[in-house]
Design an enzyme around this catalytic site. Sequence first.
Site, PDB file in Angstrom:
ATOM      1  N   GLY A 178     -53.786 -42.569  -3.684  1.00 51.59           N
ATOM      2  CA  GLY A 178     -52.617 -42.062  -3.310  1.00 51.59           C
ATOM      3  C   GLY A 178     -52.268 -40.334  -2.649  1.00 51.59           C
ATOM      4  N   GLY A 209     -51.900 -33.080  -1.571  1.00 54.17           N
ATOM      5  CA  GLY A 209     -52.570 -33.597  -0.998  1.00 54.17           C
ATOM      6  C   GLY A 209     -53.393 -35.005  -0.765  1.00 54.17           C
ATOM      7  N   GLY A 223     -55.723 -38.427  -1.517  1.00 52.48           N
ATOM      8  CA  GLY A 223     -56.950 -38.613  -2.465  1.00 52.48           C
ATOM      9  C   GLY A 223     -57.135 -40.635  -1.552  1.00 52.48           C
ATOM     10  N   LYS A 279     -47.289 -38.834  -7.151  1.00 49.53           N
ATOM     11  CA  LYS A 279     -48.345 -39.236  -5.785  1.00 49.53           C
ATOM     12  C   LYS A 279     -47.226 -40.645  -6.141  1.00 49.53           C
ATOM     13  CE  LYS A 279     -52.893 -40.664  -7.525  1.00 49.53           C
ATOM     14  NZ  LYS A 279     -54.048 -40.733  -8.111  1.00 49.53           N
ATOM     15  N   ASP A 325     -64.317 -40.443 -12.229  1.00 52.69           N
ATOM     16  CA  ASP A 325     -64.122 -39.453 -11.111  1.00 52.69           C
ATOM     17  C   ASP A 325     -63.869 -38.469 -11.093  1.00 52.69           C
ATOM     18  OD1 ASP A 325     -63.851 -40.094  -8.144  1.00 52.69           O
ATOM     19  OD2 ASP A 325     -62.170 -41.001  -8.222  1.00 52.69           O
TER      20      ASP A 325
HETATM   21  P1  ADP Z   1     -56.228 -40.094  -5.314  1.00 54.25           P
HETATM   22  O1  ADP Z   1     -56.452 -40.913  -6.950  1.00 54.25           O
HETATM   23  O2  ADP Z   1     -56.045 -40.558  -4.467  1.00 54.25           O
HETATM   24  O3  ADP Z   1     -57.828 -39.786  -5.951  1.00 54.25           O
HETATM   25  P2  ADP Z   1     -55.137 -37.815  -6.239  1.00 54.25           P
HETATM   26  O4  ADP Z   1     -55.056 -37.805  -7.900  1.00 54.25           O
HETATM   27  O5  ADP Z   1     -56.871 -37.435  -6.967  1.00 54.25           O
HETATM   28  O6  ADP Z   1     -55.034 -39.180  -5.953  1.00 54.25           O
HETATM   29  O7  ADP Z   1     -54.295 -36.803  -5.893  1.00 54.25           O
HETATM   30  C1  ADP Z   1     -55.628 -36.254  -4.464  1.00 54.25           C
HETATM   31  C2  ADP Z   1     -55.145 -34.970  -4.231  1.00 54.25           C
HETATM   32  O8  ADP Z   1     -53.203 -34.563  -4.879  1.00 54.25           O
HETATM   33  C3  ADP Z   1     -56.080 -33.982  -5.324  1.00 54.25           C
HETATM   34  O9  ADP Z   1     -57.449 -33.886  -5.000  1.00 54.25           O
HETATM   35  C4  ADP Z   1     -55.391 -32.792  -5.669  1.00 54.25           C
HETATM   36  O10 ADP Z   1     -55.932 -31.892  -4.081  1.00 54.25           O
HETATM   37  C5  ADP Z   1     -53.746 -33.275  -5.250  1.00 54.25           C
HETATM   38  N1  ADP Z   1     -52.760 -33.229  -6.330  1.00 54.25           N
HETATM   39  C6  ADP Z   1     -52.873 -34.099  -7.397  1.00 54.25           C
HETATM   40  N2  ADP Z   1     -51.824 -34.133  -8.104  1.00 54.25           N
HETATM   41  C7  ADP Z   1     -51.357 -33.122  -8.402  1.00 54.25           C
HETATM   42  C8  ADP Z   1     -50.901 -31.907  -8.682  1.00 54.25           C
HETATM   43  N3  ADP Z   1     -50.226 -32.637 -10.359  1.00 54.25           N
HETATM   44  N4  ADP Z   1     -50.365 -30.656  -8.436  1.00 54.25           N
HETATM   45  C9  ADP Z   1     -50.855 -30.034  -7.750  1.00 54.25           C
HETATM   46  N5  ADP Z   1     -51.761 -31.502  -6.906  1.00 54.25           N
HETATM   47  C10 ADP Z   1     -52.151 -32.291  -6.673  1.00 54.25           C
HETATM   48 MG    MG Z   2     -57.895 -41.738  -7.792  1.00 53.53          MG
HETATM   49 MG    MG Z   3     -58.113 -38.324  -7.032  1.00 51.33          MG
END
Ligand code: ADP
Ligand code: MG
Ligand code: MG
Length: 271
Positions: free
Chosen positions: A19, A14, A16, A36, A139
């Site tokens: 990250g 994924g 965001g 991440k 968030d």
């Molecule tokens: P950002 O801070 O950029 O929003 P996130 O930490 O929310 O980043 O991660 C972005 C996406 O990656 C999440 O919405 C999810 O779909 C996927 N993701 C994040 N962490 C995990 C994890 N530990 N296991 C599986 N998928 C994950």
């Molecule tokens: Mg974030």
């Molecule tokens: Mg996120």
Amino acid sequence: NNLAANFTTIRVLGEGGFGIVKLVKSRQDGQLFAVKSFKQTSNTVQALQLAEKEIALLKTLAHPNIVGFHGMGFDQKERYIILEYCAGGDLRSMIHDAASQRKPIPHHRIQSIFCQMLLALHYCHHSYKGLRHTLLHRDLKPENVLLNAAGQVKLADFGLAKVMANGLTVTTSFVGTSGYLPPELVAGQPYDHKADIFNLGCILFELCTLRIPNHALRGVQRAREFLLPAGHSAQMNSLVPMLLSIEPARRPSTSDLLASPVIACWLQMPW
Ligand code: ADP
Ligand code: MG
Ligand code: MG
């Protein structure tokens, strides 16, 4: 401390605003993790500061419904965090799949997810570092709520989270994601842990209706906007508008919720 020396990358999980998250496998024991790494943005210094803040927070969190932290490092100057792998994906995909298949999420599943989000949030609001501190997530939205292989809820993405001494309200920082902004934030007023409660309500509304609650941006609240599809319990129909109250003071705290007979009943269900 090269990532590739210790892990093989399997696929992207994924992405965001900050990250990119990849599924990796340990070369040593074959264990799966999510890594991440932080995108290089126009403001590298600020991105790095955010990464450090997220890491510092994640290190101190320990709850069965919060994503586990397994380490960190630098890879070619890029900061990365090793996280517990959540094979069930995020609630955004779950809602999307349900909507495209026109198959509502079963009520017991919604209740189970809600209770687990509530327990994670209660830990942040009231148990984290004792009673004198409150950790605001700031968030909460479906893309930041993950599920492990067993379907257990794992709250994630503490990139915008903020620790504050109890009783203090946050006045300055305007953070969050548009569409999920609590009315007090939109109005530029001080906000506190009740902002997270509003977002919890947004997620619950989405799980029940498969639609985003859109009243927050307009700052108006009409009862019919919270109508849930037929078949939802009276309890659910009264809980959703309560969480989405315009007035933060009218929203229940996590303690209020956990003390309510309805939630107590949901928590006792065999999931
Ligand atoms: P950002 O801070 O950029 O929003 P996130 O930490 O929310 O980043 O991660 C972005 C996406 O990656 C999440 O919405 C999810 O779909 C996927 N993701 C994040 N962490 C995990 C994890 N530990 N296991 C599986 N998928 C994950
Ligand atoms: Mg974030
Ligand atoms: Mg996120």
